[in-house]
Design a protein around this motif. Sequence first.
Motif, PDB file in Angstrom:
ATOM      1  N   LYS A 193       2.746  -1.254 -15.303  1.00  0.00           N
ATOM      2  CA  LYS A 193       1.993  -2.722 -14.182  1.00  0.00           C
ATOM      3  C   LYS A 193       1.988  -2.422 -13.215  1.00  0.00           C
ATOM      4  O   LYS A 193       2.647  -1.691 -11.750  1.00  0.00           O
ATOM      5  N   LYS A 194       0.252  -2.856 -13.116  1.00  0.00           N
ATOM      6  CA  LYS A 194       0.301  -1.544 -11.603  1.00  0.00           C
ATOM      7  C   LYS A 194       0.841  -3.256 -10.412  1.00  0.00           C
ATOM      8  O   LYS A 194       0.960  -4.298 -10.855  1.00  0.00           O
ATOM      9  N   ASP A 195       1.381  -2.587  -9.118  1.00  0.00           N
ATOM     10  CA  ASP A 195       2.262  -3.378  -8.157  1.00  0.00           C
ATOM     11  C   ASP A 195       0.967  -4.026  -7.266  1.00  0.00           C
ATOM     12  O   ASP A 195       0.727  -3.236  -6.326  1.00  0.00           O
ATOM     13  N   GLN A 196       0.618  -5.279  -7.350  1.00  0.00           N
ATOM     14  CA  GLN A 196      -0.045  -5.635  -6.191  1.00  0.00           C
ATOM     15  C   GLN A 196      -0.406  -6.009  -4.985  1.00  0.00           C
ATOM     16  O   GLN A 196      -0.789  -6.830  -4.455  1.00  0.00           O
ATOM     17  N   ARG A 197       0.657  -5.013  -4.476  1.00  0.00           N
ATOM     18  CA  ARG A 197       0.690  -5.379  -3.365  1.00  0.00           C
ATOM     19  C   ARG A 197      -0.143  -5.458  -2.004  1.00  0.00           C
ATOM     20  O   ARG A 197       0.358  -6.119  -0.840  1.00  0.00           O
ATOM     21  N   LEU A 198      -1.336  -5.589  -1.903  1.00  0.00           N
ATOM     22  CA  LEU A 198      -2.491  -5.593  -1.189  1.00  0.00           C
ATOM     23  C   LEU A 198      -3.793  -6.978  -1.539  1.00  0.00           C
ATOM     24  O   LEU A 198      -4.402  -7.010  -0.723  1.00  0.00           O
ATOM     25  N   ASP A 199      -2.624  -7.761  -2.494  1.00  0.00           N
ATOM     26  CA  ASP A 199      -3.424  -8.863  -2.973  1.00  0.00           C
ATOM     27  C   ASP A 199      -3.284 -10.361  -2.312  1.00  0.00           C
ATOM     28  O   ASP A 199      -3.375 -11.098  -2.088  1.00  0.00           O
ATOM     29  N   GLY A 200      -1.885 -10.111  -1.254  1.00  0.00           N
ATOM     30  CA  GLY A 200      -1.166 -10.951  -0.845  1.00  0.00           C
ATOM     31  C   GLY A 200      -2.041 -10.264   0.599  1.00  0.00           C
ATOM     32  O   GLY A 200      -2.745 -10.514   1.199  1.00  0.00           O
ATOM     33  N   ASP A 201      -0.906 -11.165   1.794  1.00  0.00           N
ATOM     34  CA  ASP A 201      -1.111 -11.228   3.365  1.00  0.00           C
ATOM     35  C   ASP A 201       0.134 -10.265   3.458  1.00  0.00           C
ATOM     36  O   ASP A 201       0.549  -9.927   3.579  1.00  0.00           O
ATOM     37  N   PHE A 202      -1.564  -8.909   3.981  1.00  0.00           N
ATOM     38  CA  PHE A 202      -0.653  -7.518   4.317  1.00  0.00           C
ATOM     39  C   PHE A 202      -1.268  -7.334   5.684  1.00  0.00           C
ATOM     40  O   PHE A 202      -2.483  -7.710   6.281  1.00  0.00           O
ATOM     41  N   LYS A 203      -0.135  -6.721   6.680  1.00  0.00           N
ATOM     42  CA  LYS A 203      -0.669  -6.245   7.959  1.00  0.00           C
ATOM     43  C   LYS A 203      -0.310  -4.433   7.912  1.00  0.00           C
ATOM     44  O   LYS A 203       0.617  -4.362   7.666  1.00  0.00           O
ATOM     45  N   LEU A 204      -1.114  -3.849   8.126  1.00  0.00           N
ATOM     46  CA  LEU A 204      -0.943  -2.579   8.689  1.00  0.00           C
ATOM     47  C   LEU A 204      -1.244  -2.309  10.299  1.00  0.00           C
ATOM     48  O   LEU A 204      -2.398  -2.119  10.209  1.00  0.00           O
ATOM     49  N   LEU A 205      -0.586  -1.655  10.764  1.00  0.00           N
ATOM     50  CA  LEU A 205      -0.935  -1.514  12.854  1.00  0.00           C
ATOM     51  C   LEU A 205      -0.257   0.089  13.048  1.00  0.00           C
ATOM     52  O   LEU A 205       1.113   0.552  12.832  1.00  0.00           O
ATOM     53  N   ARG A 228       3.926  10.432  -1.589  1.00  0.00           N
ATOM     54  CA  ARG A 228       2.749   8.370  -1.345  1.00  0.00           C
ATOM     55  C   ARG A 228       1.999   7.724  -1.984  1.00  0.00           C
ATOM     56  O   ARG A 228       1.652   8.065  -3.412  1.00  0.00           O
ATOM     57  N   MET A 229       2.339   6.993  -1.749  1.00  0.00           N
ATOM     58  CA  MET A 229       1.844   5.060  -2.253  1.00  0.00           C
ATOM     59  C   MET A 229      -0.035   5.892  -1.991  1.00  0.00           C
ATOM     60  O   MET A 229      -0.848   6.454  -1.604  1.00  0.00           O
ATOM     61  N   ASP A 230      -0.742   5.229  -3.077  1.00  0.00           N
ATOM     62  CA  ASP A 230      -1.984   5.324  -3.331  1.00  0.00           C
ATOM     63  C   ASP A 230      -2.746   6.571  -3.377  1.00  0.00           C
ATOM     64  O   ASP A 230      -3.314   6.873  -3.032  1.00  0.00           O
ATOM     65  N   GLY A 267      12.463  -2.992  -6.700  1.00  0.00           N
ATOM     66  CA  GLY A 267      13.071  -2.270  -5.917  1.00  0.00           C
ATOM     67  C   GLY A 267      14.096  -0.867  -7.218  1.00  0.00           C
ATOM     68  O   GLY A 267      15.149  -0.760  -7.205  1.00  0.00           O
ATOM     69  N   LEU A 268      12.972  -0.370  -7.855  1.00  0.00           N
ATOM     70  CA  LEU A 268      13.868   0.232  -8.876  1.00  0.00           C
ATOM     71  C   LEU A 268      13.142   2.142  -8.261  1.00  0.00           C
ATOM     72  O   LEU A 268      13.696   3.343  -8.911  1.00  0.00           O
ATOM     73  N   ARG A 269      12.023   2.521  -8.357  1.00  0.00           N
ATOM     74  CA  ARG A 269      11.421   3.404  -7.442  1.00  0.00           C
ATOM     75  C   ARG A 269      10.885   3.629  -6.556  1.00  0.00           C
ATOM     76  O   ARG A 269      10.369   2.471  -5.812  1.00  0.00           O
ATOM     77  N   MET A 270      11.799   4.905  -5.269  1.00  0.00           N
ATOM     78  CA  MET A 270      10.915   4.783  -4.571  1.00  0.00           C
ATOM     79  C   MET A 270       9.522   5.450  -4.871  1.00  0.00           C
ATOM     80  O   MET A 270       8.860   6.696  -5.363  1.00  0.00           O
ATOM     81  N   CYS A 271       8.584   3.957  -4.466  1.00  0.00           N
ATOM     82  CA  CYS A 271       6.869   4.332  -4.129  1.00  0.00           C
ATOM     83  C   CYS A 271       6.423   5.190  -2.998  1.00  0.00           C
ATOM     84  O   CYS A 271       5.525   5.894  -2.803  1.00  0.00           O
TER      85      CYS A 271
END
Length: 381
Positions: A200-212, A189-191, A144-148
């Motif tokens: 420290k890398k934010d591993q946001r795609l290592d869990g359950d993730f959905k994009l539509l 923009r991310m990525d 919750g610190l940086r606008m990614c």
Amino acid sequence: MRQSMQKLLPADELLHHQTAQTFATVSESDISWTEKIWSPMFAIDGSVQIDCGLGKYHNRNVMDMFAGISRGTEQITVRASRVLDDDLERVGAGPFDYEVVEPLKKVRFVLQKNEIQPIEFDVTLTAVLPPFLEAKDAQRDKLGLRMCSEVLRYHQLCTAEGTLKIDGQKIDVTPDKWLAYRDHSWGVRMDVGEPAPDVKKDQRLDGDFKLLWTPMYFKRPDGSQYEIHFYLQMEGETTTYFSGFVNESDGSQRPLVGVRDDLKFDPKNRRLLGGSIEFDAGWGETRRIEIEPLSDTGFHLGAGLYFGYKNQRHGIYAGPSHLDGERIADVSTPEAVREVHQLRDLPIRTREGDAEGYGIFESMVIGEHPKYGLTREDSFL
């Protein structure tokens, strides 16, 4: 014209300034700042698709592009990158150029004959519907610190007209048989680029993730036209971003409140097989859409450097001028799709009641999703 403090561009002659800077500078110093153009163009019989995109990474001094062909399960891609300040006025890189012919109504994409792959095209897109803004994609990191992400985007349905060549064979692109979407976005923009090595890398795609993400065009029996568009991102059961609208031909928009889906995905490559989407339109109203892929055609965006490909990523400095690409005979195999990733621009057929049309469907379904019959063991980016 380079002076001691800033650089003046021809655009500075126009009365369009919104900051106390010249047009050679953006207001945001974050190196993830990106302005991007993207378009999928497809034959409505599902036989062939053109996909292309351009990224301007102002604070990285880089402009890169990709342009490719999807024909069934075959995919051919050309990529280029250059330093931005070699030509700040050119909207293009390598053999690829983009031209605004008539603002918000007509644009042109050109891929010249090149030494990398035997594809070239010259296609002009003409608006069918007005351009529509999506809700700003504003997301903070997990702390919750940086606008990614702080990205504004609009998209527009168009017809396509011009020529395409594959292996020297000419294909006429005609407005009665081709449709296209175009997308213009800008912001942090991310990525973009490689993660900083001391963060420290934010591993946001290592869990359950959905994009539509999908814009869906409809024509009623009386000839009237409209669009339904939504963009959903979820981490586990938490919605991190949602934008949804009914977009009318007069340019008006009505927001959608939420979305539920009954979709099916191939567990081997997580490609959409079809299904339905139900929207909460507010005040007790629901809207149900049925969708199905047009064919096996569908361009995988990993080859366009989305989420990285062969040690390349969006916005990375690759030298003063870089050009490469590849031809993949079958991107549907588990081996190939794990290299080009599951995110793809998939042309679809759409239906809402007696209204029918077409759209583009993008999806990433990572991790375990029991409702789709997808397990963590068969998951991949």
